[in-house]
Motif scaffolding. Structure first.
Motif, PDB file in Angstrom:
ATOM      1  N   LYS A   1     103.840  73.438  39.932  1.00 38.82           N
ATOM      2  CA  LYS A   1     103.217  74.071  41.094  1.00 38.82           C
ATOM      3  C   LYS A   1     103.973  75.349  41.458  1.00 38.82           C
ATOM      4  CE  LYS A   1     101.850  73.306  45.887  1.00 38.82           C
ATOM      5  NZ  LYS A   1     101.727  72.384  47.020  1.00 38.82           N
TER       6      LYS A   1
ATOM      7  N   ILE B   1      94.302  93.999  46.392  1.00 39.84           N
ATOM      8  CA  ILE B   1      95.265  94.796  47.163  1.00 39.84           C
ATOM      9  C   ILE B   1      96.629  94.109  47.187  1.00 39.84           C
ATOM     10  CG2 ILE B   1      95.810  95.613  49.504  1.00 39.84           C
ATOM     11  CD1 ILE B   1      92.770  96.181  49.827  1.00 39.84           C
TER      12      ILE B   1
ATOM     13  N   VAL C   1      83.355  82.301  46.812  1.00 35.70           N
ATOM     14  CA  VAL C   1      83.009  81.612  48.058  1.00 35.70           C
ATOM     15  C   VAL C   1      81.609  82.050  48.471  1.00 35.70           C
ATOM     16  CG1 VAL C   1      85.351  81.242  48.990  1.00 35.70           C
ATOM     17  CG2 VAL C   1      84.204  83.413  49.379  1.00 35.70           C
TER      18      VAL C   1
ATOM     19  N   ARG D   1      90.589  91.830  48.615  1.00 31.17           N
ATOM     20  CA  ARG D   1      91.834  91.550  49.357  1.00 31.17           C
ATOM     21  C   ARG D   1      92.937  91.119  48.415  1.00 31.17           C
ATOM     22  NH1 ARG D   1      95.787  91.687  51.230  1.00 31.17           N
ATOM     23  NH2 ARG D   1      96.651  91.105  53.242  1.00 31.17           N
TER      24      ARG D   1
ATOM     25  N   GLU E   1      95.501  70.596  43.154  1.00 33.38           N
ATOM     26  CA  GLU E   1      96.654  69.704  43.354  1.00 33.38           C
ATOM     27  C   GLU E   1      96.224  68.257  43.580  1.00 33.38           C
ATOM     28  OE1 GLU E   1      99.368  71.270  46.167  1.00 33.38           O
ATOM     29  OE2 GLU E   1     100.698  69.527  46.140  1.00 33.38           O
ATOM     30  N   ILE E   2      95.271  68.053  44.497  1.00 28.33           N
ATOM     31  CA  ILE E   2      94.825  66.670  44.767  1.00 28.33           C
ATOM     32  C   ILE E   2      93.317  66.546  44.764  1.00 28.33           C
ATOM     33  CG2 ILE E   2      96.913  65.974  46.008  1.00 28.33           C
ATOM     34  CD1 ILE E   2      95.419  66.505  48.648  1.00 28.33           C
ATOM     35  N   ASP E   3      92.598  67.625  44.960  1.00 29.49           N
ATOM     36  CA  ASP E   3      91.143  67.569  44.918  1.00 29.49           C
ATOM     37  C   ASP E   3      90.652  67.540  43.481  1.00 29.49           C
ATOM     38  OD1 ASP E   3      91.183  67.826  47.683  1.00 29.49           O
ATOM     39  OD2 ASP E   3      90.769  69.972  47.641  1.00 29.49           O
ATOM     40  N   SER E   4      89.401  67.136  43.305  1.00 32.73           N
ATOM     41  CA  SER E   4      88.746  67.247  42.011  1.00 32.73           C
ATOM     42  C   SER E   4      87.396  67.904  42.258  1.00 32.73           C
ATOM     43  CB  SER E   4      88.579  65.855  41.375  1.00 32.73           C
ATOM     44  OG  SER E   4      88.172  65.994  40.028  1.00 32.73           O
ATOM     45  N   ILE E   5      87.218  69.075  41.680  1.00 34.63           N
ATOM     46  CA  ILE E   5      86.088  69.949  42.002  1.00 34.63           C
ATOM     47  C   ILE E   5      85.047  69.873  40.898  1.00 34.63           C
ATOM     48  CG2 ILE E   5      85.434  72.344  42.423  1.00 34.63           C
ATOM     49  CD1 ILE E   5      88.180  72.813  43.616  1.00 34.63           C
ATOM     50  N   GLY E   6      83.793  69.689  41.282  1.00 32.69           N
ATOM     51  CA  GLY E   6      82.715  69.572  40.310  1.00 32.69           C
ATOM     52  C   GLY E   6      82.686  70.757  39.353  1.00 32.69           C
TER      53      GLY E   6
ATOM     54  N   TYR F   1      83.259  66.260  34.003  1.00 30.44           N
ATOM     55  CA  TYR F   1      82.259  66.912  34.854  1.00 30.44           C
ATOM     56  C   TYR F   1      82.859  67.231  36.223  1.00 30.44           C
ATOM     57  CZ  TYR F   1      79.816  64.763  31.053  1.00 30.44           C
ATOM     58  OH  TYR F   1      79.467  64.375  29.792  1.00 30.44           O
ATOM     59  N   THR F   2      84.137  66.975  36.302  1.00 32.64           N
ATOM     60  CA  THR F   2      84.874  67.308  37.519  1.00 32.64           C
ATOM     61  C   THR F   2      86.271  67.723  37.089  1.00 32.64           C
ATOM     62  OG1 THR F   2      85.451  66.511  39.744  1.00 32.64           O
ATOM     63  CG2 THR F   2      85.656  64.922  37.933  1.00 32.64           C
TER      64      THR F   2
ATOM     65  N   VAL G   1      87.303  88.510  49.453  1.00 35.94           N
ATOM     66  CA  VAL G   1      88.415  87.796  48.829  1.00 35.94           C
ATOM     67  C   VAL G   1      88.911  88.553  47.607  1.00 35.94           C
ATOM     68  CG1 VAL G   1      88.921  85.777  47.386  1.00 35.94           C
ATOM     69  CG2 VAL G   1      87.906  85.473  49.661  1.00 35.94           C
TER      70      VAL G   1
ATOM     71  N   TYR H   1      93.032  63.814  37.881  1.00 31.07           N
ATOM     72  CA  TYR H   1      92.875  62.371  37.683  1.00 31.07           C
ATOM     73  C   TYR H   1      92.517  61.985  36.259  1.00 31.07           C
ATOM     74  CZ  TYR H   1      93.058  62.775  42.686  1.00 31.07           C
ATOM     75  OH  TYR H   1      93.467  63.087  43.942  1.00 31.07           O
TER      76      TYR H   1
ATOM     77  N   HIS I   1      85.962  78.212  42.350  1.00 30.49           N
ATOM     78  CA  HIS I   1      86.736  78.397  43.584  1.00 30.49           C
ATOM     79  C   HIS I   1      88.105  78.949  43.194  1.00 30.49           C
ATOM     80  CE1 HIS I   1      87.264  78.101  47.792  1.00 30.49           C
ATOM     81  NE2 HIS I   1      88.172  77.157  47.766  1.00 30.49           N
TER      82      HIS I   1
END
Lengths: 308, 308, 308, 308
Positions: free
Chosen positions: A76, A263, A248, A260, A156-161, A16-17, A257, A21, A166
């Motif tokens: 990466k 382009i 966003v 841009r 990389e280090i975050d865990s997004i719901g 769910y994220t 975004v 991890y 994003h």
């Protein structure tokens, strides 16, 4: 070029994220094909039109994702090119679900657009879904035009719901992510770590009430590795067009975004000068509203290949 | 069913604000057809690729509008149904103009999204425009897909700048306003007072740099009066779909307005319950980004007539 | 240095739109003082807590403005410096009114943030207002801190509804526009054409429900003419600070406009370099939320004079 | 009531994401006091006015956070009440840093408000900071008014980048989080897991350029546990007021969240009816703009205790 099958049983637990991890549930080589058994965005818990979503759904355990799938050699700065080969509905009928969830949707107060109104009523619709279409009611059949609502690589280090789109992809709810399309997602951590789920049998622009026709599927993808192509935002490509995707808020920033980044792409890979691309897109650019309901709004900006 | 011709000479002076304070240049009956000679959004002042728009253009004298046209019998609470019959380019070649105007556009700081950056460069492109297409450069021809960028009825007491779209119509820059489409605009003052101008030979979604392929035209419309049908926002109809149009900021509010109004329309005229329409539009709704550059952003929300 | 008195009887009719199309009700010289009898934002029509605003109020005939006042010699490119000398409540008690108006306010769906909710209840509070304070209820007295909610010069050719704040001033609802403050407003048309009204006995930041403590007043201003000082946005000055005022949507753009204009001001008149001002304001800038309810949101950005 | 000291050496490594995946660096009991040695938002890497931030800073390794601190007994549904006892600058002079970072700030194009402009220049200012003030230049001393820029509890399963404020607290950059204030943060995972860092020696409303006067500190907090008080958004309390804090985009949604949550609080704990609180806040509410530069904008909404 192995073919893998990631079943519900293999998956054992959904996510769910979306982050670095969780342990990979599958390891593949670039060029491999994977058939993934996805569950619907409610993990199959809404089974009747008498159900109340507010009693069944529990934050943040929503929008279950399959994976992560580790792609050998992905580092990466690379990009994964994920081609959607097919999306097939599965499971017993009525296998389609849409509903109104309190304080979630495009025309209701939400936790972010906070107001003093009582919630709108809860309504559940259970629907027969086949590749021939979705029986909306006795008079109306909606064409089966399936796509992946949520597909990501790991940050990389975050865990997004799993509800949030994003720069890692995520819950974009963009109908262009359909069989025949290749999605480009940035690799931010070793192996890329692909998550996917939330397949929609059909959806209009913006996913207005927040819940498309959710359904369980077998979704087959092929994953290729493009080394040393760092992306800032997701991109798509099919036979007709290329498209960049911004997610966003507010919505104008999603549009900025997306255009841009498009382009940038035209300048880097198609020999345009930036301002020339800016002026040409003014005349022939195509915008697609993915969602107007998630924690970030999603807008795609594309151009027909005939202009490239 | 008279046919009128409103020439540049008849017009004598163009209008840069849309309100009830200008005298009608033409009086018509419901059902009449009017061929209007429009000038381009720069009133023809940008004649060469060496021109600097910032030296030629003077706020607020931009986006010249023809009219107002007084429609006999139109009263507050009525609606005008304006069908676009044809749009034909006119004037000497190169009759098409697009350009970059300092601090105006979707990917630049503006007077509203104020920043500390220097302006982007000024660039002018002059283009041959025929009904066969627009010669963008040696390799690229863009199809001629003309539409009316700015069409309005008069507000009741306000006078709104010709660059601004809002509930009176105005500078929506929505490519759906093309031959074959009927635009519904609210009557707020006696005679309705129709203004129009700003025809585009082609435009992508969002009118990214703020300037489509502007060109002078002969635009022919037929005006019908629908009594006692008060509208809150502009609406469109063609053979395929109906569409409501929202023009506000931020862009998500434009999308909300458009879809909310479309639900009103479906409930009032097509026998839907509101929540049923909300859920159906989630699956089959069509959003169109008009502009992301004007004082209000414009989003259209439509539904195919096959679902009505 | 004449002193004028503009009574309700002199005014004869109020204005609900701010533009160059109304005849001046008073002509003054630079340096003159004018005592203006303002009515409340509902023109005194809400007289009882049993009233239903939705039955009494009729769009667009809201927020009645006094004026316009013609200032001799004022030309486009000049600025009017309007010092607020005093604001005194007038009329029979209970002379204060606040209320909840359907689909208007900061925590409700509105015509712009359109949703499917039913409106919030209508509630009216009538309040005793004196210079000693406002009796909110038996336990609570709110200090009398009056200010002008709406003050404008005329746009050049547009006429802007009295509910809307923008670059001409208008319905800013900024509590800093209080006795002791000088408001600078741009002159866009001959004579400047000052409109004012909508005085508030007190108001919090943002005017949350959309209706402050509205009351009729005698408001006394002195008008000076500053030649050849073209302003892009309204500005304020008092003994402590200078402040620029932005009124657009979304709210971050209002904040950007206000701070951007303040940097312009510091650079032009206080010998700062732009980036130096930008960095200093990061440490000591003061933002004030005027309204979060009007057609444009208003944010003031100021700096203490000790840093100038 | 133990007193702990969390030094830089104890910390061993800082965190750039706030979630449940890092091991606690300290375990405390409710009521304990912790003196935390924070580093500045650049981890001390910007040491000279000749430095180029773009060469030194590497996404996403920014805004280093101390912790996490595990609070014994804290369970999901509880709240931590964190009182800021003191903030003392530490480290060699010039210990203060502010700068312009390319494509970051309130008046520049960013990765979200994407545009075609070149970046603004990079500028670094190194500043002497003591409790007597900050020497901005020869003429200007800014008062030392320190606060914690970033303070969080852990989300339940997500891990949120240290630059982002949201419902877990995070990078709110709200100057009210200063000695004497108690911050209430929701417990979403066992032990709460407190992270903090990013202390500012001074900051204006909005943190305009994105970088306040960053400095290393010894920041002392006391942590209390309030069982069974689930919060949706962070809250603050000091001797004068209570305040709710919203962090989302666009900015009007941050204001809506903050005021909406404050009404919840007034209704639950101070015996107000919701609409009564709504109308009172319209007259006496206080809004504070925290940041207009981070991935979410932060707005506080408060009310003086004299009205409670």
């Amino acid at each position: 070029m192995a073919e893998h099958h990631l079943t519900e049983d293999d998956q054992t637990q959904f996510h769910y994220t979306v982050g670095p991890y969780a342990d990979p549930v599958l390891e593949v080589e670039p060029g491999d094909t994977i058939a993934v058994e996805t569950v619907d965005a409610f993990e199959g818990k809404i089974t009747s039109e008498e159900d109340n979503p507010s009693e069944i759904l529990e934050m943040p355990y929503l929008n279950p994702q399959c994976g992560p799938i580790h792609v050998e050699g992905a580092q990466k700065g690379d990009t994964l090119a994920i081609t959607i080969e097919s999306i097939e509905p599965r499971g017993p009928q009525p296998r389609g679900t849409t509903c109104l969830v309190p304080y979630f949707g495009g025309l209701t107060a939400t936790d972010k657009t906070a107001m003093l109104h009582d919630p709108l009523p809860e309504v559940v619709k259970k629907l027969e879904v086949t590749t021939d279409g979705i029986e909306w009611d006795e008079e109306t059949t909606i064409p089966y035009e399936p796509f992946i609502g949520t597909i990501s690589t790991s940050p990389e280090i975050d865990s997004i719901g799993a509800l949030t789109p994003h720069d890692h992809g995520g819950n974009m709810d963009l109908p262009d992510i359909t069989p025949g399309t290749t999605v480009y997602l940035p690799v931010s951590t070793e192996g890329g770590l692909v998550y996917l789920g939330d397949c929609h049998a059909a959806q209009g622009d913006g996913e207005l009430c927040g819940v498309a026709i959710e359904h369980p599927t077998t979704t087959t993808i092929t994953v290729e590795l493009i080394e040393d192509w760092p992306l800032e935002w997701p991109r798509l490509e099919d036979d007709e067009k290329i498209m960049s995707v911004g997610s966003v808020r507010p919505m104008e920033d999603a549009a900025r975004v997306a255009y841009r980044d498009l382009i940038d792409w035209m300048a880097a890979d198609y020999d345009f000068e930036e301002l020339e691309a800016y002026m040409l897109l003014t005349q022939v650019g195509e915008a697609r509203l993915g969602n107007m309901v998630d924690p970030n709004y999603t807008m795609g900006a594309g151009i027909s290949k005939e202009y490239l």
